[in-house]
Design a protein around this motif. Structure first.
Motif, short mmCIF file in Angstrom:
data_model
loop_
_atom_site.label_atom_id
_atom_site.label_comp_id
_atom_site.label_asym_id
_atom_site.label_seq_id
_atom_site.Cartn_x
_atom_site.Cartn_y
_atom_site.Cartn_z
N TYR A 57 0.86 -1.31 0.10
CA TYR A 57 0.02 0.13 -0.09
C TYR A 57 1.17 1.29 -0.25
CZ TYR A 57 -3.35 4.17 1.95
OH TYR A 57 -3.62 4.74 2.44
N HIS A 58 0.45 2.13 -0.89
CA HIS A 58 1.40 3.81 -1.31
C HIS A 58 0.83 4.42 -0.40
CE1 HIS A 58 4.31 6.54 -1.36
NE2 HIS A 58 3.95 6.95 -2.57
N ALA A 59 -0.78 4.83 -0.51
CA ALA A 59 -1.72 6.13 -1.01
C ALA A 59 -2.89 5.81 -1.15
CB ALA A 59 -1.00 7.65 -1.46
N SER A 60 -3.64 6.43 -0.65
CA SER A 60 -5.22 6.85 -1.03
C SER A 60 -5.64 7.94 -1.54
CB SER A 60 -6.08 6.54 0.06
OG SER A 60 -6.29 7.15 1.08
N GLN A 61 -6.90 8.39 -2.26
CA GLN A 61 -7.40 10.01 -3.15
C GLN A 61 -8.77 9.84 -2.89
OE1 GLN A 61 -6.52 10.38 -6.77
NE2 GLN A 61 -6.11 12.35 -5.82
N PRO A 62 -8.99 10.51 -2.62
CA PRO A 62 -10.95 10.61 -2.33
C PRO A 62 -10.91 10.97 -4.25
CG PRO A 62 -9.93 11.63 -0.75
CD PRO A 62 -8.97 11.68 -1.66
N TRP A 63 -11.63 10.55 -4.57
CA TRP A 63 -12.16 10.86 -6.51
C TRP A 63 -12.84 11.08 -6.29
CZ3 TRP A 63 -8.77 12.27 -9.62
CH2 TRP A 63 -8.78 12.37 -11.17
N PRO A 64 -13.51 12.28 -7.27
CA PRO A 64 -15.07 12.46 -6.78
C PRO A 64 -16.10 12.87 -8.44
CG PRO A 64 -14.04 14.33 -7.31
CD PRO A 64 -13.36 13.24 -6.99
N PHE A 65 -15.11 11.14 -9.14
CA PHE A 65 -16.00 11.47 -10.02
C PHE A 65 -17.16 9.53 -10.39
CE2 PHE A 65 -12.29 13.86 -10.89
CZ PHE A 65 -12.64 15.36 -11.22
N HIS A 83 -17.69 9.36 -7.02
CA HIS A 83 -18.02 9.01 -5.56
C HIS A 83 -16.69 7.65 -4.96
CE1 HIS A 83 -21.36 5.94 -6.55
NE2 HIS A 83 -22.71 7.65 -6.21
N THR A 84 -15.65 7.43 -5.53
CA THR A 84 -15.19 6.79 -5.26
C THR A 84 -13.99 6.97 -4.91
OG1 THR A 84 -15.27 6.50 -8.05
CG2 THR A 84 -12.78 5.67 -6.35
N LEU A 85 -12.95 5.41 -3.87
CA LEU A 85 -11.73 5.93 -2.79
C LEU A 85 -10.80 4.92 -3.96
CD1 LEU A 85 -10.44 6.64 -0.36
CD2 LEU A 85 -11.13 4.34 0.23
N MET A 86 -10.17 6.18 -4.42
CA MET A 86 -9.01 4.90 -5.37
C MET A 86 -7.68 4.86 -3.60
SD MET A 86 -9.26 6.10 -7.90
CE MET A 86 -8.44 5.40 -9.24
N ILE A 87 -7.37 3.55 -4.38
CA ILE A 87 -6.07 3.03 -3.03
C ILE A 87 -4.86 2.30 -3.87
CG2 ILE A 87 -5.65 1.28 -1.46
CD1 ILE A 87 -9.20 0.41 -1.21
N GLY A 88 -3.74 3.26 -3.76
CA GLY A 88 -2.95 3.04 -3.98
C GLY A 88 -2.07 2.14 -3.76
N CYS A 89 -1.56 1.08 -4.53
CA CYS A 89 -0.52 0.14 -4.04
C CYS A 89 0.61 0.21 -5.51
CB CYS A 89 -1.21 -0.60 -3.72
SG CYS A 89 -2.42 -1.36 -2.75
N TYR A 90 1.92 -0.88 -4.67
CA TYR A 90 2.59 -1.21 -5.55
C TYR A 90 2.77 -2.86 -5.86
CZ TYR A 90 4.84 3.12 -5.39
OH TYR A 90 4.96 4.60 -5.57
N GLY A 91 2.98 -3.00 -7.23
CA GLY A 91 2.76 -4.47 -6.68
C GLY A 91 4.13 -5.37 -7.31
N GLU A 92 4.26 -6.11 -7.00
CA GLU A 92 5.80 -7.28 -7.45
C GLU A 92 5.31 -7.82 -9.01
OE1 GLU A 92 6.78 -9.59 -4.16
OE2 GLU A 92 8.77 -9.79 -4.96
N ALA A 93 6.24 -7.61 -10.17
CA ALA A 93 5.93 -8.58 -10.61
C ALA A 93 6.46 -9.65 -10.57
CB ALA A 93 6.25 -7.66 -11.99
N LEU A 94 6.07 -11.10 -11.06
CA LEU A 94 6.78 -12.23 -10.74
C LEU A 94 6.56 -12.45 -12.44
CD1 LEU A 94 4.52 -13.95 -8.31
CD2 LEU A 94 6.91 -12.77 -7.78
N SER A 95 6.13 -11.99 -13.34
CA SER A 95 6.63 -12.43 -14.29
C SER A 95 6.34 -11.27 -15.73
CB SER A 95 4.93 -13.28 -15.20
OG SER A 95 3.90 -12.98 -15.13
N GLU A 96 6.72 -11.65 -16.69
CA GLU A 96 7.37 -10.71 -17.36
C GLU A 96 6.30 -10.12 -18.90
OE1 GLU A 96 11.52 -9.07 -18.72
OE2 GLU A 96 11.87 -11.35 -17.50
#
Lengths: 323, 323
Positions: free
Chosen positions: B240-248, B250-263
């Protein structure tokens, strides 16, 4: 280059109840007729719900929550309102079937248990419990969206219960999930954490504070606001720890730690009947002792238990859980 | 004892647009008549919305989005549908007033701008932008809940637009916030990140993948599922990194990093028209160059920009932002 993931303490979300769902939901790629096809599939397995309770057979003391469609025929199934949960790896469809039959009409060999008991009594393995949570949330949402919020017209379920469309104005509706923040406030100077008691808790139980995230808030701001409102404690930094799907009725629990900047508790007596600081050793005692013998914390599987026990056991730094 | 908060890289959520709201909302302690009282308060300040657009006066090139009630009288305000946002520290009520007037009827000295432009053109300071986001979300939700989903009856707004009650069956409804996961997938071996292009993006723009969290999912599982569905890339750990209220709307954006296991990318062409790996140096170039001169990333303020630029600038370890 340092890894983005090296500072993480493993994925606590995996250790929460209802998080074990591994179905392939294909919720965005569901063709017309997918529900009818799944209902007709001889491999289809059904969870069954009557009056908000889950039906469970007990076979040699093992809880068996899956039925064939023919086993449910006498209990007035409502196939048009069935939820297509998704597919097992083998292609077997899994569904949740609402029944019109009352709990009294259920044969004696089958128990109708409320969802909370199914979870609290650890009756099902994690994958089945996750599927039941998904089904319970979707049943509840579909029942709350039988009419269009814009025009009041009747809506019809589509995509196996993953959409509803208004027969009058054609607006589409999608399942609702309500974000709730739940947080353990920690005073690092005194090595204590803050727990509260809601009047509806079982005697002696204390838990994390929690509340719905509001429109226009970040997760961190919601954690600080709810903590201040409920306990009078001001928070500084907020750290995300874990999340949990919570099917009562369709909630996402977002679990965080909050850094206490003040000590004096002034709790909101309209929401709590007690709120106190607990030392780490008190918490360890509460975790190790049966709940009947004094103050206790919520049971394993709950995200509150995760937040509390991971703090008490210092499992919050890298490699505490393993990936 | 190590601090729970020592490994955190500061609060990236604070650096996202719409996160600057500091109103005291008192949303759970609103007495009967709170809206009427606020409307009658001579200090009350109003944002105004006509046909889904925000009204803004430009005074010496400074955008001024707040009106008195009398300034809005000629534009057919709908006080019964007004949203009581909350109170400034001084006690001054802030509201969002919907108008029946069309955009054409708005006097020439006032501009009616869509909410996205208000944000993209950085017209308002963070506190006002946060208040506008809250108001836009609540207006949209109230309009989507004019009828009861259970019985189709008409609902009435209560508590200044924070609740609605069915006049027929008395069921109560609360504002809806839809959790969306948005993630930057990182391949740490090759030091690259994964960005996609939606067909509705401006030419050349690439962004993070994103999608609605589904019933019965954890945040981490939603990140892995959406990434696999949209790009074909399998993920391991999720941070998890950050969240943001997004009024389009009525959304909660939940921002994350993901570790790639494939290319190998196999992107979903029904959702994306391109999806590629970008090296850290390519991203740094995209961040430093005007958007018109080649591939670009979303503008500052968006959570996608935060995820991308914090990775590119290696601001993901302790004390990168300061608390």
């Amino acid at each position: 280059m340092r890894s983005l993931f090296e500072e993480m303490a493993g994925e606590a979300s995996r250790l929460t109840a209802f998080a074990g769902n591994t179905l392939d939901r294909r919720s965005e790629q569901r063709p017309e007729g997918c529900l009818e096809e799944a209902l007709a599939d001889p491999r289809a397995a059904f969870y069954a719900s009557a009056e908000g309770r889950l039906l469970i057979k007990f076979e040699a003391d093992k809880a068996q929550p899956l039925f064939t469609l023919s086993e449910l025929q006498s209990l007035e199934p409502e196939p048009a309102a069935a939820i297509l949960l998704g597919y097992r790896r083998t292609g077997e469809p899994r569904l949740m079937m609402p029944l019109k039959a009352t709990v009294e009409a259920v044969p004696a060999a089958i128990k109708a248990l409320d969802y909370r008991s199914v979870y609290q009594q650890h009756l099902l393995p994690p994958e089945e419990l996750g599927e039941v949570a998904q089904g319970a949330s979707l049943l509840a949402w579909n029942r709350s969206a039988l009419h269009c919020g814009f025009c009041g017209g009747e809506t019809d379920a589509k995509g196996g219960g993953y959409r509803r469309a208004c027969a009058n104005c054609a607006k589409e509706f999608f399942p609702r999930t309500d974000p709730v923040v739940i947080m353990l406030t920690v005073d690092e100077k005194s090595d204590r954490c803050l727990l509260g008691r809601s009047p509806h808790f079982r005697p002696g139980m204390f838990s994390c504070l929690a509340g719905f995230l509001e429109p226009g808030e970040t997760i961190e701001d919601a954690v600080r606001r709810e903590t201040l409102e409920e306990s009078g404690i001001r928070l500084g930094r907020v750290r995300y720890h874990a999340s949990q799907p919570w099917p009562f009725p369709h909630t996402l629990m977002i679990g965080c730690y909050g850094e206490a900047l003040s000590e004096e508790i002034r709790f909101d007596s309209s929401e709590l009947d007690d709120c106190r600081w607990f030392s780490r050793s008190e918490i360890r005692e509460m975790l190790s002792r049966p709940a009947e013998e004094g103050p206790s914390v919520p049971p394993e599987g709950s995200i509150a238990h995760r937040l509390i026990s991971d703090w008490a056991g210092e499992r919050l730094h890298s490699d505490a859980f393993g990936a």
